[in-house]
Design a protein around this motif. Structure first.
Motif, short mmCIF file in Angstrom:
data_model
loop_
_atom_site.label_atom_id
_atom_site.label_comp_id
_atom_site.label_asym_id
_atom_site.label_seq_id
_atom_site.Cartn_x
_atom_site.Cartn_y
_atom_site.Cartn_z
N VAL A 111 1.05 -1.13 -0.09
CA VAL A 111 0.06 -0.01 -0.29
C VAL A 111 0.94 1.10 -0.02
CG1 VAL A 111 -1.86 -1.31 1.20
CG2 VAL A 111 -0.32 0.05 2.40
N THR A 112 0.17 2.37 -0.29
CA THR A 112 1.07 3.61 -0.06
C THR A 112 1.86 3.85 1.12
OG1 THR A 112 -0.73 4.69 -1.69
CG2 THR A 112 0.74 6.07 -0.57
N GLY A 113 3.00 4.05 1.06
CA GLY A 113 3.91 4.47 2.33
C GLY A 113 4.66 3.19 2.68
N ASP A 114 4.70 2.17 1.84
CA ASP A 114 5.35 0.95 2.09
C ASP A 114 6.69 0.98 1.52
OD1 ASP A 114 3.30 -0.46 3.44
OD2 ASP A 114 2.92 -2.04 1.99
N THR A 115 7.70 0.32 2.34
CA THR A 115 9.17 0.42 1.71
C THR A 115 9.35 -0.75 0.69
OG1 THR A 115 9.78 1.55 3.84
CG2 THR A 115 11.67 0.64 2.49
N VAL B 56 16.00 -2.35 7.40
CA VAL B 56 15.82 -0.99 6.76
C VAL B 56 14.02 -0.81 6.36
CG1 VAL B 56 16.29 0.55 4.90
CG2 VAL B 56 18.19 -0.85 5.72
N HIS B 57 13.86 0.37 7.20
CA HIS B 57 12.47 0.48 6.66
C HIS B 57 12.42 2.12 6.65
CE1 HIS B 57 10.60 -3.19 7.20
NE2 HIS B 57 11.21 -3.70 8.42
N LEU C 147 -10.19 3.23 -3.04
CA LEU C 147 -9.70 4.57 -3.05
C LEU C 147 -8.98 5.20 -1.49
CD1 LEU C 147 -12.57 6.46 -4.88
CD2 LEU C 147 -10.26 5.95 -5.85
N ALA C 148 -9.41 4.49 -0.51
CA ALA C 148 -8.68 4.94 0.64
C ALA C 148 -7.44 4.34 0.78
CB ALA C 148 -9.65 4.47 1.77
N VAL C 149 -7.37 3.24 0.31
CA VAL C 149 -5.90 2.38 0.23
C VAL C 149 -4.74 3.11 -0.68
CG1 VAL C 149 -4.78 0.15 -0.41
CG2 VAL C 149 -6.70 -0.02 0.83
#
Length: 151
Positions: free
Chosen positions: A10-14, A54-55, A88-90
């Protein structure tokens, strides 16, 4: 560039590419040529151990400032609306969706943001929705009593 088969991201994952990245390690090939030597496997193992913890810091989105009440045109479209808003929220962490038994509230960063969400519901999901009046979240704070501190 697109990734295929990454369903849990999802948005924000490394995301990290650990193969072919041994050039960054001491002893790696700095000129970009890929030579496999006896120590190459050790470099790969060392790289994986190095990158294991690492994140990157997560994505911080601002608090929503505008809230709209939306409802599907028919009861049969309500489940499609719920599924579309969840998707859309994801994709958009700044979009907040609150569903209750009586209504659905979407909150975002402003009027343009809400228009884009409604347009995407129409274009991508084929959903026509009715909207209520927008509500603005005011962020005012009383710092002191009117009797004291003013001269």
């Amino acid at each position: 560039c697109a990734l295929v088969g990454v369903k849990g991201v999802v948005t924000g994952d490394t995301l990290l590419l650990t193969s072919a990245s041994t050039d960054a390690l001491p002893g790696g090939q700095a000129n970009g040529k890929k030579k496999r030597s006896k120590g190459a496997k050790n470099n790969d193992d060392h790289w994986k151990q190095y990158m294991e913890g690492v994140h990157l810091a997560g994505l911080q989105s601002p608090k929503p400032v505008l809230t709209l009440r939306i409802e599907a045109n028919s009861a049969s479209e309500q489940s499609r609306l719920s599924a579309a808003l969840a998707l859309l929220a994801v994709e958009d962490p700044s979009l907040v969706v609150k569903e209750t038994s009586t209504n659905t509230l979407i909150s975002g960063l402003g009027e343009l943001h809400m228009e884009i969400v409604l347009d995407r519901l129409r274009r991508e999901f084929g959903l026509e929705v009715r909207t209520g009046k927008p509500a603005v979240a005011y962020r005012e704070t009383v710092l002191f009593d009117g009797e004291e501190g003013v001269e």
